[in-house]
Design an enzyme around this catalytic site. Sequence first.
Site, PDB file in Angstrom:
ATOM      1  CE  LYS A  81      19.113  47.896   7.979  1.00  0.00           C
ATOM      2  NZ  LYS A  81      19.414  47.068   8.993  1.00  0.00           N
ATOM      3  CB  SER A 156      21.990  48.511  10.798  1.00  0.00           C
ATOM      4  OG  SER A 156      21.070  48.329  11.312  1.00  0.00           O
ATOM      5  CB  SER A 180      18.819  47.656  13.168  1.00  0.00           C
ATOM      6  OG  SER A 180      20.578  48.173  13.361  1.00  0.00           O
TER       7      SER A 180
HETATM    8  N1  GLN Z   1      23.693  48.985  17.196  1.00  0.00           N
HETATM    9  C1  GLN Z   1      23.404  47.596  17.019  1.00  0.00           C
HETATM   10  C2  GLN Z   1      24.446  46.844  16.654  1.00  0.00           C
HETATM   11  O1  GLN Z   1      25.801  47.717  15.950  1.00  0.00           O
HETATM   12  C3  GLN Z   1      22.237  46.750  16.143  1.00  0.00           C
HETATM   13  C4  GLN Z   1      22.707  46.396  14.832  1.00  0.00           C
HETATM   14  C5  GLN Z   1      21.248  45.969  13.935  1.00  0.00           C
HETATM   15  O2  GLN Z   1      20.231  45.444  14.916  1.00  0.00           O
HETATM   16  N2  GLN Z   1      21.578  45.171  12.791  1.00  0.00           N
HETATM   17  O3  GLN Z   1      24.534  45.916  16.701  1.00  0.00           O
END
Ligand code: GLN
Length: 506
Positions: A81, A156, A180
């Site tokens: 990532k 994400s 994410s």
């Molecule tokens: N979708 C969640 C957010 O927008 C989690 C993001 C993540 O885990 N980095 O904050």
Amino acid sequence: MTAAILTATAADLGARIAARDLTSVEVTQAFLDQIARVDADVHAFLHVDAAGALAQARAVDERLDAGEKLGPLAGVPLALKDLFCQEGVPTTAASRILQGWRPPYSATVTQRLLDAGIVILGKTNLDEFAMGSSTENSAYGPTRNPWDLDRIPGGSGGGSAAALASFEAPLAIGTDTGGSIRQPGAVTGTVGVKPTYGGTSRYGVIAMASSLDQPGPCARTVLDAALLHEVIAGHDPMDSTSIDAPVPPVVDAARCGDVTGLRIGVVTELGGEGYAPGVTQRFTEAVELLRARGAEIVEVSCPHFGYALGAYYLIMPSEVSSNLARYDAMRYGLRAGDDGTRSTEEVMKLSRDAGFGDEVKRRIIIGTYALSSGYYDAYYGSAQKVRTLIAQDFEAAFAQVDVLVSPSTPTTAFALGERLADPLAMYASDLCTIPSNMAGNASGSFPCGLAPEDGLPVGFQVMAPPLADDRVYRVGAALERALTERDGGVLTDQLAPRWASGAKEA
Ligand code: GLN
């Protein structure tokens, strides 16, 4: 031959490389060719480091040829990532503000991968600074879901999950702040685990919300995820919240997969109304499969989980507003409007305006507001109290059961663009995953079939107490076994004819 390499498990590739039946260079080249063939459609990668990957592969081959004994994943390629620093390799967090930045050092996770002989193919796409649930907030364009290119791959970490499902890599790394790793895993039919907070190092991972962020493994099988977990986990003195305790026996658990007598609690509050019928159906079936394998199933109420999302959207942006203050255009990253006539403050403003996307700006503004002296107690303070209540719900539940389970997400993959204009609908993707971030316990998502209404993957979430990450893998492995016996393979095998069969036969 090439197609067989692409669809093999990481464990199998590692064993064949160790036996010198395959070279790491051959394997790495097969995945680089696959990326060249399919990534224009999927867009899982922001940067492919072909030269670097092949050099790492050659080095592993030389060590193995010299008779050195390396770990079980030595020579196996991986997709990283683009939130992890890798020395000398572009690292952007999918933000314009870091375009062109090459870190002068590597994250602990990156370094442990390299030390284990794992070959890093390149950096995968994500929502900007990991803020989002669809990878559409990337400044460099969205990633697409290999099950249906008009659907989101989750976020994400959509790039890491999509790379696995399109056979561009057998392993990937993600980070999970609110879901994410698990939500992209769920909507792409892959495995993703958020370790216990403090179980993996945050050093060199671009910070989103530091009390929640946690790196973790992504793979197509439970054993592959566990092998990767073991490589990256463990104490790191460079991360002040790293836990100084032995890594839970995740690989043994993944190999064992025995749930006889295990007490499994189905969380009352995560499911039912508002969940897609196919999600509920596959989840319920999976619970029955575990019962049939000897687990004891009970219902458990966690009354404060319903407040987790609201509290998360105060705590997370508060930390975001603080963490992202460092992008001041002075030390690194984008600098806009610095024509010699403007003050430092004006250049900072122009750079932050040009460098951050809308969602990032929204969260910085909300967080700054929630932390302001007049509102701190009402917002940030209250949210912290809710966080404690959620942790207490988990403690009470784990006094009764060994693990908790729920669907990983309320719906399957939605269409690209569908939730962009409605941030609250987007945020609801993480309804089931956020409680584990708030409490810091271990949690994973495992494929449990396709929803009948749309033919898209459904994820099964397993939550375990802190430092009992092995239980997550034990239940995941039991489910994977039951489904493999029933369906003749893991879920992503169904994608092989579409994505891997065009690979050239060697
Ligand atoms: N979708 C969640 C957010 O927008 C989690 C993001 C993540 O885990 N980095 O904050």
